[in-house]
Design a protein around this motif. Structure first.
Motif, short mmCIF file in Angstrom:
data_model
loop_
_atom_site.label_atom_id
_atom_site.label_comp_id
_atom_site.label_asym_id
_atom_site.label_seq_id
_atom_site.Cartn_x
_atom_site.Cartn_y
_atom_site.Cartn_z
N MET A 1 0.83 -1.21 0.00
CA MET A 1 0.00 0.00 0.00
C MET A 1 0.87 1.26 0.00
N THR B 1 3.22 1.65 -3.19
CA THR B 1 2.40 1.92 -4.37
C THR B 1 1.92 3.36 -4.37
N LEU B 2 1.53 3.86 -3.19
CA LEU B 2 1.10 5.26 -3.09
C LEU B 2 2.23 6.20 -3.49
N ALA C 1 -10.96 1.32 -2.07
CA ALA C 1 -9.72 1.07 -1.33
C ALA C 1 -9.87 -0.13 -0.40
N SER D 1 -7.83 -3.66 -0.94
CA SER D 1 -7.00 -4.07 0.20
C SER D 1 -7.32 -5.52 0.58
N THR E 1 -4.31 6.64 -6.90
CA THR E 1 -3.62 7.50 -5.93
C THR E 1 -4.53 7.82 -4.76
N GLU F 1 -7.02 6.06 -3.66
CA GLU F 1 -7.17 4.85 -2.85
C GLU F 1 -5.96 4.68 -1.93
N GLY F 2 -4.78 5.00 -2.44
CA GLY F 2 -3.58 4.92 -1.62
C GLY F 2 -3.59 5.90 -0.48
N THR G 1 -5.72 4.39 2.28
CA THR G 1 -5.15 3.25 3.01
C THR G 1 -3.83 3.57 3.71
N ALA G 2 -3.17 4.67 3.31
CA ALA G 2 -1.83 4.99 3.85
C ALA G 2 -1.79 5.08 5.38
N GLY H 1 5.82 -1.55 -4.61
CA GLY H 1 5.10 -0.42 -5.19
C GLY H 1 5.20 -0.42 -6.71
#
Length: 283
Positions: free
Chosen positions: A25, A28-29, A60, A64, A160, A162-163, A166-167, A200
């Motif tokens: 997560m 990738t972000l 997201a 996940s 982005t 979605e990242g 979840t970040a 990522g």
């Protein structure tokens, strides 16, 4: 690239599934933020309405669940079952379309869905339990695709966003692992650290290539090509990892493949018919 995912995620042991998911997560972000900055699309994140934000958060959550389940399946030696999930996924998408969008199915699509249901029953009897990993993968990705269908963002900005959602969870979990000394990001060698960071790029590149291909390749052809992913994953599970494949399990997969053959043949036939209907008036 997607077909080689079991190879890559298998290299990330001794990290656990949740730790790998958190790294996937986070990195990738960071990759998507860099791409978004290069394409000047980050400003679009500020235009999200409350409704769009809810949709992005739902997407997201679904991706996940999908990513985490897939990683768990690979690490637990169930690569063949993860492949089954992506074989079933197109049929689950049809089912969700019926339930959510009230889409109508023709007799061939109905036959494909019925065969898939029988296949799941056969595999349930074979495993001695429902193939939960496959079903969760298929349902979560189907729901993710459904939400992506209605989210008012381009693919880069959407991924982005979605990242961003979840970040905080990913960072919080990685901090927890660091504080408790149970993480593997450091202390397992530089190679392991680099591999975790590479999650990522490994995630983002196939998605971006798929987005580019979707604009250039006919949808039916794209759908057929996507069957390469679970085929390669299944090949890895059977030929390299030597996962158990008794006759009843092959029978279950054969039913799934028959369902996909019916489904794909019908899709190709409908596309050809619609093209003829467009061309005939022009004459």
């Amino acid at each position: 690239m997607w077909g080689m995912f079991p190879i890559f995620f298998g290299l990330l042991a001794p990290a656990g599934a949740v730790e790998i998911l958190a790294h996937r997560m986070l990195w990738t972000l960071l990759v998507m933020l860099m791409i978004g900055a290069l394409l000047h699309r980050l400003s679009r994140l500020r235009t999200l309405t409350p409704k769009a934000t809810v949709i992005v958060a739902g997407a997201a959550l679904m991706i996940s669940v999908n990513w985490g389940t897939y990683i768990y399946g690979v690490l637990s030696g169930r690569v063949v079952e993860t492949a089954l999930g992506y074989f079933v996924n197109p049929l689950v998408s049809v089912l969700l379309g019926m339930i959510v969008f009230r889409e109508r199915v023709n007799r061939w699509q109905a036959a494909a869905l019925a065969l898939a249901a029988v296949a799941v029953l056969v595999l349930t009897l074979d495993y001695g339990r429902p193939p939960w990993i496959a079903l969760v993968l298929a349902l979560s990705f189907g729901a993710y695709a459904l939400l992506k269908k209605v989210v008012p963002l381009d693919p880069v900005t959407s991924l982005t966003a979605e990242g961003v959602v979840t970040a905080p969870f990913a960072i919080g979990y990685l901090v927890f692992l660091s504080v408790t000394g149970t993480g593997t990001f450091v202390g397992k060698g530089a190679g392991h650290t680099v591999l975790l960071m590479a999650a990522g790029v490994v995630t983002a590149v196939p998605l971006l290539l798929f987005g580019a291909a979707a604009k250039r390749v006919p949808l039916v052809a794209l759908g057929i090509i996507q069957y390469l992913t679970p085929s390669l994953q299944m090949l890895w599970g059977v030929a390299v990892l030597h996962e158990d494949m008794p006759g009843t399990r092959w029978a279950g997969f054969a039913l799934i493949w028959l369902a996909l053959l019916i489904f794909t043949t019908d899709a190709v036939r409908r596309v050809r018919r619609s093209r003829r209907e467009v061309l005939i008036p022009a004459r």
